[in-house]
Motif scaffolding. Sequence first.
Motif, PDB file in Angstrom:
ATOM      1  N   ASN A   3     -15.792  42.227  14.148  1.00  0.00           N
ATOM      2  CA  ASN A   3     -14.745  41.434  13.622  1.00  0.00           C
ATOM      3  C   ASN A   3     -14.577  41.755  12.270  1.00  0.00           C
ATOM      4  O   ASN A   3     -15.125  41.115  11.204  1.00  0.00           O
ATOM      5  N   GLU A  11     -13.117  40.649   9.513  1.00  0.00           N
ATOM      6  CA  GLU A  11     -12.626  39.807   8.599  1.00  0.00           C
ATOM      7  C   GLU A  11     -13.832  39.271   7.693  1.00  0.00           C
ATOM      8  O   GLU A  11     -13.926  37.856   7.388  1.00  0.00           O
ATOM      9  N   ASN A  52     -11.468  46.391  16.580  1.00  0.00           N
ATOM     10  CA  ASN A  52     -11.460  45.143  15.900  1.00  0.00           C
ATOM     11  C   ASN A  52     -11.199  44.024  16.971  1.00  0.00           C
ATOM     12  O   ASN A  52     -10.010  43.993  17.640  1.00  0.00           O
ATOM     13  N   THR A  53     -12.086  42.844  16.948  1.00  0.00           N
ATOM     14  CA  THR A  53     -11.799  41.685  17.834  1.00  0.00           C
ATOM     15  C   THR A  53     -12.269  40.334  17.227  1.00  0.00           C
ATOM     16  O   THR A  53     -12.747  40.438  16.041  1.00  0.00           O
ATOM     17  N   ARG A  54     -11.845  39.513  17.753  1.00  0.00           N
ATOM     18  CA  ARG A  54     -12.396  37.982  17.481  1.00  0.00           C
ATOM     19  C   ARG A  54     -13.851  37.954  17.540  1.00  0.00           C
ATOM     20  O   ARG A  54     -14.457  38.210  18.399  1.00  0.00           O
ATOM     21  N   TRP A  55     -14.228  37.143  16.654  1.00  0.00           N
ATOM     22  CA  TRP A  55     -15.684  36.890  16.479  1.00  0.00           C
ATOM     23  C   TRP A  55     -15.968  35.884  17.848  1.00  0.00           C
ATOM     24  O   TRP A  55     -17.076  36.151  18.284  1.00  0.00           O
ATOM     25  N   ASP A  56     -15.284  34.866  18.097  1.00  0.00           N
ATOM     26  CA  ASP A  56     -15.611  33.736  19.233  1.00  0.00           C
ATOM     27  C   ASP A  56     -15.692  34.449  20.357  1.00  0.00           C
ATOM     28  O   ASP A  56     -14.510  35.055  20.797  1.00  0.00           O
ATOM     29  N   GLN A 113     -17.320  29.442   9.780  1.00  0.00           N
ATOM     30  CA  GLN A 113     -16.768  30.354  10.602  1.00  0.00           C
ATOM     31  C   GLN A 113     -17.361  29.958  12.046  1.00  0.00           C
ATOM     32  O   GLN A 113     -18.447  29.732  12.486  1.00  0.00           O
ATOM     33  N   ASP A 156     -11.343  30.476  12.478  1.00  0.00           N
ATOM     34  CA  ASP A 156     -11.740  31.709  13.177  1.00  0.00           C
ATOM     35  C   ASP A 156     -12.161  32.916  11.984  1.00  0.00           C
ATOM     36  O   ASP A 156     -12.824  33.831  12.492  1.00  0.00           O
ATOM     37  N   GLU A 157     -11.770  32.782  10.839  1.00  0.00           N
ATOM     38  CA  GLU A 157     -12.113  33.594   9.695  1.00  0.00           C
ATOM     39  C   GLU A 157     -12.768  32.866   8.603  1.00  0.00           C
ATOM     40  O   GLU A 157     -12.142  31.842   8.191  1.00  0.00           O
TER      41      GLU A 157
END
Length: 265
Positions: free
Chosen positions: A50, A52, A88-92, A157, A178-179
């Motif tokens: 992620n 970010e 690169n991807t979302r953390w959730d 986060q 999200d970030e």
Amino acid sequence: MSRKAIYVFMVLLLVVSIAACSKPAATPTATASTGQSLAAAGQTYKVGTNAEYPPFEFVDDSGKIVGFDLDILDAISRKTGIKFEIVNTRWDGIFVALQSGEFDAVASAATITDERAQIVNFSDPYFNAGQMIAVRIEDKDKITKVSDLDGKKVGVQLGTTGDIWLTANTKAEISRYDEITLAFQALANRDLDAVFNDGPVSADIIRSNPEMKVTLVGSPVTDEFYGIAVNKGKPELLEAINVGLAAIRADGTYDQIYQKWFGTP
């Protein structure tokens, strides 16, 4: 032994000797000292992150994903011969994606926890980071410890250990983002009273954005270790990563990377 047999034996001995002398001396490397890590050498593995979360992973002005974790992966690659494709991807949901096989590994300032270890494997720890409180400078004398967060609006986060710890141990009014950079922006805009997050990351955000007029207060609330998460079906990758981590610690490469992003270890 007959003369003919002796002659044949001497010829064979000479051939073996020439072959041995002509073979270049092996250079000691960390490349997989066991069968599993040897199997990983030369393979390409998909790694989720992620980007970010500076300075561990973020997108620079040229659009490239960079940071401490990326330099660690690159150093491991050079030591072991394994290759990484960074996504690169979302953390959730990142660990569920890893468990399902969408990724082979996750390198994203991921804290090693018992809950996560039930669905993924973790490498040996490579960084120690604790949760810390960030507030506006004007409030640094009003909020100095965890108990001061009760009843306050605190940003985290979503899905991080900071989120989990704060939820379980305080009566704070938690706002999830999200970030983490969005949480800091909300703090600067007075939409929050504090941010609860990994100390080194918070320090980097504060240092890079002095206009926010934000500071860290108190001591680290937790003692946490980051590890590279690996799909449980990839034991050869886990072993190769641990071999690489040990090698870059032993030869000083890790210290050089640490100094680049955080200062002298």
